[in-house]
Design a protein around this motif. Sequence first.
Motif, PDB file in Angstrom:
ATOM      1  N   VAL A 189       0.850  -1.186   0.000  1.00 23.30           N
ATOM      2  CA  VAL A 189       0.000   0.000   0.000  1.00 23.30           C
ATOM      3  C   VAL A 189       0.892   1.244   0.000  1.00 23.30           C
ATOM      4  N   LEU A 190       0.635   2.137  -0.933  1.00 24.29           N
ATOM      5  CA  LEU A 190       1.417   3.375  -0.995  1.00 24.29           C
ATOM      6  C   LEU A 190       0.768   4.415  -0.098  1.00 24.29           C
ATOM      7  N   VAL A 191       1.548   4.944   0.825  1.00 24.06           N
ATOM      8  CA  VAL A 191       1.021   5.916   1.781  1.00 24.06           C
ATOM      9  C   VAL A 191       1.871   7.184   1.717  1.00 24.06           C
ATOM     10  N   LYS A 192       1.203   8.294   1.491  1.00 31.25           N
ATOM     11  CA  LYS A 192       1.897   9.577   1.433  1.00 31.25           C
ATOM     12  C   LYS A 192       1.546  10.388   2.663  1.00 31.25           C
ATOM     13  N   GLN A 193       2.547  11.044   3.237  1.00 32.66           N
ATOM     14  CA  GLN A 193       2.244  11.982   4.308  1.00 32.66           C
ATOM     15  C   GLN A 193       2.004  13.353   3.694  1.00 32.66           C
ATOM     16  N   LEU A 196      -7.184   9.519   1.623  1.00 28.54           N
ATOM     17  CA  LEU A 196      -7.581   8.389   0.769  1.00 28.54           C
ATOM     18  C   LEU A 196      -6.669   7.178   0.955  1.00 28.54           C
ATOM     19  N   ASP A 197      -5.466   7.418   1.439  1.00 23.13           N
ATOM     20  CA  ASP A 197      -4.558   6.288   1.648  1.00 23.13           C
ATOM     21  C   ASP A 197      -5.035   5.416   2.808  1.00 23.13           C
ATOM     22  N   GLU A 198      -5.800   6.004   3.737  1.00 23.05           N
ATOM     23  CA  GLU A 198      -6.392   5.182   4.802  1.00 23.05           C
ATOM     24  C   GLU A 198      -7.403   4.202   4.199  1.00 23.05           C
ATOM     25  N   SER A 228      10.992  16.140  -5.856  1.00 25.43           N
ATOM     26  CA  SER A 228      10.600  15.320  -7.015  1.00 25.43           C
ATOM     27  C   SER A 228       9.169  15.646  -7.425  1.00 25.43           C
ATOM     28  N   ASP A 229       8.922  15.719  -8.725  1.00 21.65           N
ATOM     29  CA  ASP A 229       7.566  15.999  -9.190  1.00 21.65           C
ATOM     30  C   ASP A 229       6.811  14.682  -9.392  1.00 21.65           C
ATOM     31  N   ALA A 230       5.625  14.785  -9.963  1.00 20.30           N
ATOM     32  CA  ALA A 230       4.751  13.613 -10.028  1.00 20.30           C
ATOM     33  C   ALA A 230       5.379  12.472 -10.837  1.00 20.30           C
ATOM     34  N   GLN A 237       8.569  11.974 -11.567  1.00 16.78           N
ATOM     35  CA  GLN A 237       9.742  11.447 -10.858  1.00 16.78           C
ATOM     36  C   GLN A 237       9.332  10.596  -9.658  1.00 16.78           C
ATOM     37  N   SER A 238       8.286  11.024  -8.949  1.00 14.36           N
ATOM     38  CA  SER A 238       7.821  10.263  -7.793  1.00 14.36           C
ATOM     39  C   SER A 238       7.324   8.897  -8.235  1.00 14.36           C
ATOM     40  N   ALA A 239       6.603   8.870  -9.366  1.00 20.11           N
ATOM     41  CA  ALA A 239       6.104   7.587  -9.873  1.00 20.11           C
ATOM     42  C   ALA A 239       7.282   6.691 -10.256  1.00 20.11           C
ATOM     43  N   GLU A 289      -5.905  10.139  -5.222  1.00 18.83           N
ATOM     44  CA  GLU A 289      -5.439  11.528  -5.255  1.00 18.83           C
ATOM     45  C   GLU A 289      -4.952  11.941  -3.874  1.00 18.83           C
ATOM     46  N   SER A 290      -3.923  12.777  -3.828  1.00 15.82           N
ATOM     47  CA  SER A 290      -3.477  13.307  -2.548  1.00 15.82           C
ATOM     48  C   SER A 290      -4.199  14.619  -2.279  1.00 15.82           C
ATOM     49  N   THR A 291      -4.227  15.043  -1.019  1.00 16.50           N
ATOM     50  CA  THR A 291      -4.897  16.316  -0.725  1.00 16.50           C
ATOM     51  C   THR A 291      -3.972  17.517  -0.912  1.00 16.50           C
ATOM     52  N   ASP A 292      -2.663  17.296  -1.006  1.00 20.57           N
ATOM     53  CA  ASP A 292      -1.784  18.463  -1.162  1.00 20.57           C
ATOM     54  C   ASP A 292      -1.537  18.810  -2.632  1.00 20.57           C
ATOM     55  N   ALA A 293      -0.942  17.904  -3.380  1.00 21.30           N
ATOM     56  CA  ALA A 293      -0.645  18.225  -4.776  1.00 21.30           C
ATOM     57  C   ALA A 293      -1.826  17.917  -5.692  1.00 21.30           C
ATOM     58  N   ARG A 294      -2.612  16.921  -5.356  1.00 18.85           N
ATOM     59  CA  ARG A 294      -3.837  16.586  -6.076  1.00 18.85           C
ATOM     60  C   ARG A 294      -3.632  16.304  -7.558  1.00 18.85           C
ATOM     61  N   THR A 295      -2.477  15.801  -7.959  1.00 18.39           N
ATOM     62  CA  THR A 295      -2.330  15.586  -9.398  1.00 18.39           C
ATOM     63  C   THR A 295      -3.134  14.371  -9.852  1.00 18.39           C
ATOM     64  N   GLY A 296      -3.269  13.371  -9.012  1.00 21.46           N
ATOM     65  CA  GLY A 296      -4.037  12.182  -9.404  1.00 21.46           C
ATOM     66  C   GLY A 296      -3.412  11.392 -10.532  1.00 21.46           C
ATOM     67  N   GLY A 354       7.147  16.085 -18.739  1.00 18.54           N
ATOM     68  CA  GLY A 354       6.505  16.398 -17.469  1.00 18.54           C
ATOM     69  C   GLY A 354       5.028  16.698 -17.671  1.00 18.54           C
ATOM     70  N   VAL A 355       4.291  16.646 -16.564  1.00 15.61           N
ATOM     71  CA  VAL A 355       2.850  16.865 -16.615  1.00 15.61           C
ATOM     72  C   VAL A 355       2.466  17.952 -15.621  1.00 15.61           C
ATOM     73  N   LEU A 356       1.524  18.800 -16.015  1.00 18.79           N
ATOM     74  CA  LEU A 356       1.002  19.821 -15.106  1.00 18.79           C
ATOM     75  C   LEU A 356      -0.512  19.644 -15.043  1.00 18.79           C
TER      76      LEU A 356
HETATM   77  C1  LIG Z   1       0.432  22.130  -4.640  1.00 20.56           C
HETATM   78  C2  LIG Z   1       1.290  21.216  -5.438  1.00 20.56           C
HETATM   79  C3  LIG Z   1       1.047  21.066  -6.807  1.00 20.56           C
HETATM   80  C4  LIG Z   1       1.833  20.194  -7.573  1.00 20.56           C
HETATM   81  N1  LIG Z   1       1.579  20.103  -8.892  1.00 20.56           N
HETATM   82  C5  LIG Z   1       2.340  19.276  -9.637  1.00 20.56           C
HETATM   83  C6  LIG Z   1       2.133  19.172 -11.042  1.00 20.56           C
HETATM   84  O1  LIG Z   1       1.255  19.829 -11.632  1.00 20.56           O
HETATM   85  N2  LIG Z   1       2.948  18.317 -11.745  1.00 20.56           N
HETATM   86  C7  LIG Z   1       3.917  17.591 -11.138  1.00 20.56           C
HETATM   87  O2  LIG Z   1       4.603  16.829 -11.817  1.00 20.56           O
HETATM   88  N3  LIG Z   1       4.114  17.653  -9.803  1.00 20.56           N
HETATM   89  C8  LIG Z   1       3.366  18.482  -9.049  1.00 20.56           C
HETATM   90  N4  LIG Z   1       3.602  18.558  -7.703  1.00 20.56           N
HETATM   91  C9  LIG Z   1       4.576  17.640  -7.074  1.00 20.56           C
HETATM   92  C10 LIG Z   1       3.860  16.356  -6.536  1.00 20.56           C
HETATM   93  O3  LIG Z   1       3.105  16.605  -5.425  1.00 20.56           O
HETATM   94  C11 LIG Z   1       4.780  15.323  -5.998  1.00 20.56           C
HETATM   95  O4  LIG Z   1       5.553  14.905  -7.032  1.00 20.56           O
HETATM   96  C12 LIG Z   1       4.121  14.090  -5.353  1.00 20.56           C
HETATM   97  O5  LIG Z   1       5.144  13.253  -4.903  1.00 20.56           O
HETATM   98  C13 LIG Z   1       3.208  13.213  -6.205  1.00 20.56           C
HETATM   99  O6  LIG Z   1       2.078  13.819  -6.594  1.00 20.56           O
HETATM  100  P1  LIG Z   1       0.617  13.694  -5.916  1.00 20.56           P
HETATM  101  O7  LIG Z   1       0.683  13.789  -4.473  1.00 20.56           O
HETATM  102  O8  LIG Z   1      -0.179  14.709  -6.648  1.00 20.56           O
HETATM  103  O9  LIG Z   1       0.118  12.237  -6.316  1.00 20.56           O
HETATM  104  P2  LIG Z   1      -1.378  11.678  -6.544  1.00 20.56           P
HETATM  105  O10 LIG Z   1      -1.399  11.003  -7.850  1.00 20.56           O
HETATM  106  O11 LIG Z   1      -2.420  12.729  -6.303  1.00 20.56           O
HETATM  107  O12 LIG Z   1      -1.418  10.616  -5.360  1.00 20.56           O
HETATM  108  C14 LIG Z   1      -2.067   9.403  -5.485  1.00 20.56           C
HETATM  109  C15 LIG Z   1      -1.535   8.408  -4.490  1.00 20.56           C
HETATM  110  O13 LIG Z   1      -0.174   8.124  -4.764  1.00 20.56           O
HETATM  111  C16 LIG Z   1       0.455   7.672  -3.582  1.00 20.56           C
HETATM  112  N5  LIG Z   1       1.624   8.498  -3.344  1.00 20.56           N
HETATM  113  C17 LIG Z   1       1.886   9.731  -3.819  1.00 20.56           C
HETATM  114  N6  LIG Z   1       3.077  10.169  -3.369  1.00 20.56           N
HETATM  115  C18 LIG Z   1       3.578   9.200  -2.571  1.00 20.56           C
HETATM  116  C19 LIG Z   1       4.765   9.069  -1.779  1.00 20.56           C
HETATM  117  N7  LIG Z   1       5.666  10.048  -1.726  1.00 20.56           N
HETATM  118  N8  LIG Z   1       4.950   7.928  -1.085  1.00 20.56           N
HETATM  119  C20 LIG Z   1       4.036   6.930  -1.122  1.00 20.56           C
HETATM  120  N9  LIG Z   1       2.890   7.015  -1.840  1.00 20.56           N
HETATM  121  C21 LIG Z   1       2.662   8.129  -2.555  1.00 20.56           C
HETATM  122  C22 LIG Z   1      -0.565   7.805  -2.457  1.00 20.56           C
HETATM  123  O14 LIG Z   1      -1.200   6.558  -2.270  1.00 20.56           O
HETATM  124  C23 LIG Z   1      -1.563   8.808  -3.042  1.00 20.56           C
HETATM  125  O15 LIG Z   1      -2.860   8.682  -2.503  1.00 20.56           O
HETATM  126  C24 LIG Z   1       2.867  19.458  -6.947  1.00 20.56           C
HETATM  127  C25 LIG Z   1       3.089  19.605  -5.581  1.00 20.56           C
HETATM  128  C26 LIG Z   1       2.335  20.468  -4.811  1.00 20.56           C
HETATM  129  C27 LIG Z   1       2.607  20.600  -3.356  1.00 20.56           C
END
Ligand SMILES: Cc1cc2nc3c(=O)[nH]c(=O)nc-3n(C[C@H](O)[C@H](O)[C@H](O)COP(=O)(O)OP(=O)(O)OC[C@H]3O[C@@H](n4cnc5c(N)ncnc54)[C@H](O)[C@@H]3O)c2cc1C
Lengths: 259, 314
Positions: free
Chosen positions: A5-9, A38-40, A93-95, A97-99, A119-126, B109-111
């Motif tokens: 299970v992937l859990v983000k703080q 949502l991770d809960e 790291s951005d979305a 890179q995180s993936a 989706e996370s509540t902070d970055a909300r990229t989904g 990259g994606v936004l």
């Molecule tokens: C306000 C804000 C806006 C941002 N916008 C962008 C953007 O437009 N493009 C971009 O590339 N990056 C963006 N970022 C960076 C992005 O938040 C991080 O890269 C983050 O690690 C992954 O994105 P997410 O939380 O939106 O993932 P989501 O896809 O919303 O998260 C889905 C699920 O992924 C899992 N997950 C996510 N991160 C982790 C983790 N670190 N460890 C374990 N599980 C995880 C969780 O289960 C989570 O519920 C943004 C950051 C912030 C703070």
Amino acid sequence: MNIVVLVKQVPDTATERKLNADDKTLDRAASDGVINELDEYAIEEALLLKEKHGGEVTILTMGPDQATDSIRKALSMGADKAVFVNDDALHGSDAIQSAYALAQALGTLEFDLVVLGSESTDARTGVIGAALAEYLGLPQLTLAGKVDIDGGAIKIQRQTDYGYDVVEARLPAVVSVVEKINEPRYPSFKLIMQAKKKPVDKKSAADAGIDTGKVGLANATTETVDFAAAPPRAAGTIVKDEGDGGVKAADFLAEKKFV
Amino acid sequence: MAEVLVLVDHVDGQVKKVTTELLTAARRIGEPAAVWVGDGAESGKATLAEFGAEKVYVAPAEVNDYVVAPKAELLAKLAQDKGAAAILVSATAENKEIAGRTAVKLGSGVLTDVVDVNAELVTEHSIFGGATVTHARVTTGVPVIAVRPNSVVPEATAGAAAEEAVSVDISDAAKGAKVVERVVQAKGERPELEEAAIVVSGGRGVGSDDFAVVENLADSLGAAVGASRAVVDSGWYPNQFQVGQTGRTVSPNLYVALGISGAIQHRAGMQTSKNIVAVNKDPEAPIFELADFGVVGDLHTVAPQLTEEINKRK
Ligand SMILES: Cc1cc2nc3c(=O)[nH]c(=O)nc-3n(C[C@H](O)[C@H](O)[C@H](O)COP(=O)(O)OP(=O)(O)OC[C@H]3O[C@@H](n4cnc5c(N)ncnc54)[C@H](O)[C@@H]3O)c2cc1C
Ligand SMILES: Cc1cc2nc3c(=O)[nH]c(=O)nc-3n(C[C@H](O)[C@H](O)[C@H](O)COP(=O)(O)OP(=O)(O)OC[C@H]3O[C@@H](n4cnc5c(N)ncnc54)[C@H](O)[C@@H]3O)c2cc1C
């Protein structure tokens, strides 16, 4: 069945959230960290699947030192163990890179199923669930409101704009959940005590198979150019209904040219 | 001028309004090229031409048989073959997923949740529930940008809309998750939530599955109907009308909240609405912090009076 299970703080949405002035990343010190809501639900679903099909539930978190609080909470819900990818090289790291990083870390683990929030509540990229499925070359079963597993076959209801799609695949697969799926349990006192002794395997980026030349702010695929506080919303007009509340609302709509 | 790919959102051969918004934004960057997946391109083409699409790539309906992955393969391949300058999609849950996979394929990259984009591909975002505005850009590869509906004002300008069929070889990996059934839960004559200029939503305060008090007000304004999670959980209104963090994100000119407390998860889906009107019997309800106009009172008397008043003034 082994489930990761992937859990983000994330910063508590009830507190004021900020970006750092210097590198324009999330200011994680400004607010309390909590498990992304949502991770809960993702953890709960994994626990329900474990109760049905056996196996182990492993939490995978990537984040700064304080994310250990969220890992303990996840373990106290009933997960068996955790892997904590913790390395300064990952900061910023951005979305995408995180993936990549999460996919590499998953590559060092054995699993039949990956469950995450949609989706996370902070970055909300989904985008993490989809991008992860792409990196891992596994079936993408995202936005699930219901999951059924039968042997090696998995079936979900995928939430759509018109209702839902029924989607079928073979394990291993990547599942993301929406909140319709279950009601997360509260950790019991016993589980909270047990969680303190559960193993947390801390890994550096290198341990997790992550190429540090591909992650972190310096190698990001996106860049935050600038940020500013949004202009505050002008205070609204609030009236008490004295029998003419509807008329007054109509006056407001007329003034704004909606009627 | 380089092509800018725009993934078309369509229903029954009708192009959704958000696509005309994306075509308008695409024109700032380069030459808009619409990407149509499935049937109906013939009937939708006129709208694409009206909003400046120079090309219309049409991909077979088979692409829809599997979750997301084939669409990402299609977009990535087109972007490479045509040397696209950018890819624009609407910021719906599914399209954000398509954007993510496409970016991985392209090594770019994606936004997401973009509320504006300029000629230099700098995007504007409204984050933390509208509290902060950021500008961002993609630094590597072909930018993949998910734009929130109702963010760009669509402007018509003629385009050639030259049709070109594209074939796709869906890889085995992309066939991993197969859609075996589509369940349509309810479909009304009202506008779609993300598309609507006005949204009227009901919350637990409505009190029962008799949603007529909400629907009547919506119909007097030509609005879409939305609901809070409390309503959906109670089974009073179907799931797909949920507005909020795990529902739909709307950004209409006017959002009317009837009997909704204004929980953070609900606000996440409607906070960027241009005007907000709330009716709630509790003066302390957090929704009033957002409201441009609020009535403290019983929605069962205020909303019907408002509906009647609107109908009278038409
Ligand atoms: C306000 C804000 C806006 C941002 N916008 C962008 C953007 O437009 N493009 C971009 O590339 N990056 C963006 N970022 C960076 C992005 O938040 C991080 O890269 C983050 O690690 C992954 O994105 P997410 O939380 O939106 O993932 P989501 O896809 O919303 O998260 C889905 C699920 O992924 C899992 N997950 C996510 N991160 C982790 C983790 N670190 N460890 C374990 N599980 C995880 C969780 O289960 C989570 O519920 C943004 C950051 C912030 C703070
Ligand atoms: C992971 C997660 C995701 C979530 N996602 C969403 C989401 O996408 N969308 C969403 O909406 N919620 C979501 N929620 C739920 C959210 O936290 C709230 O519980 C929900 O929004 C409450 O709905 P409500 O405002 O209708 O009900 P309540 O909070 O119960 O509010 C009802 C309001 O109606 C008022 N009222 C009652 N009777 C009357 C009357 N006769 N006249 C006028 N006013 C009256 C009351 O004063 C009250 O303010 C989510 C929660 C979680 C944990």
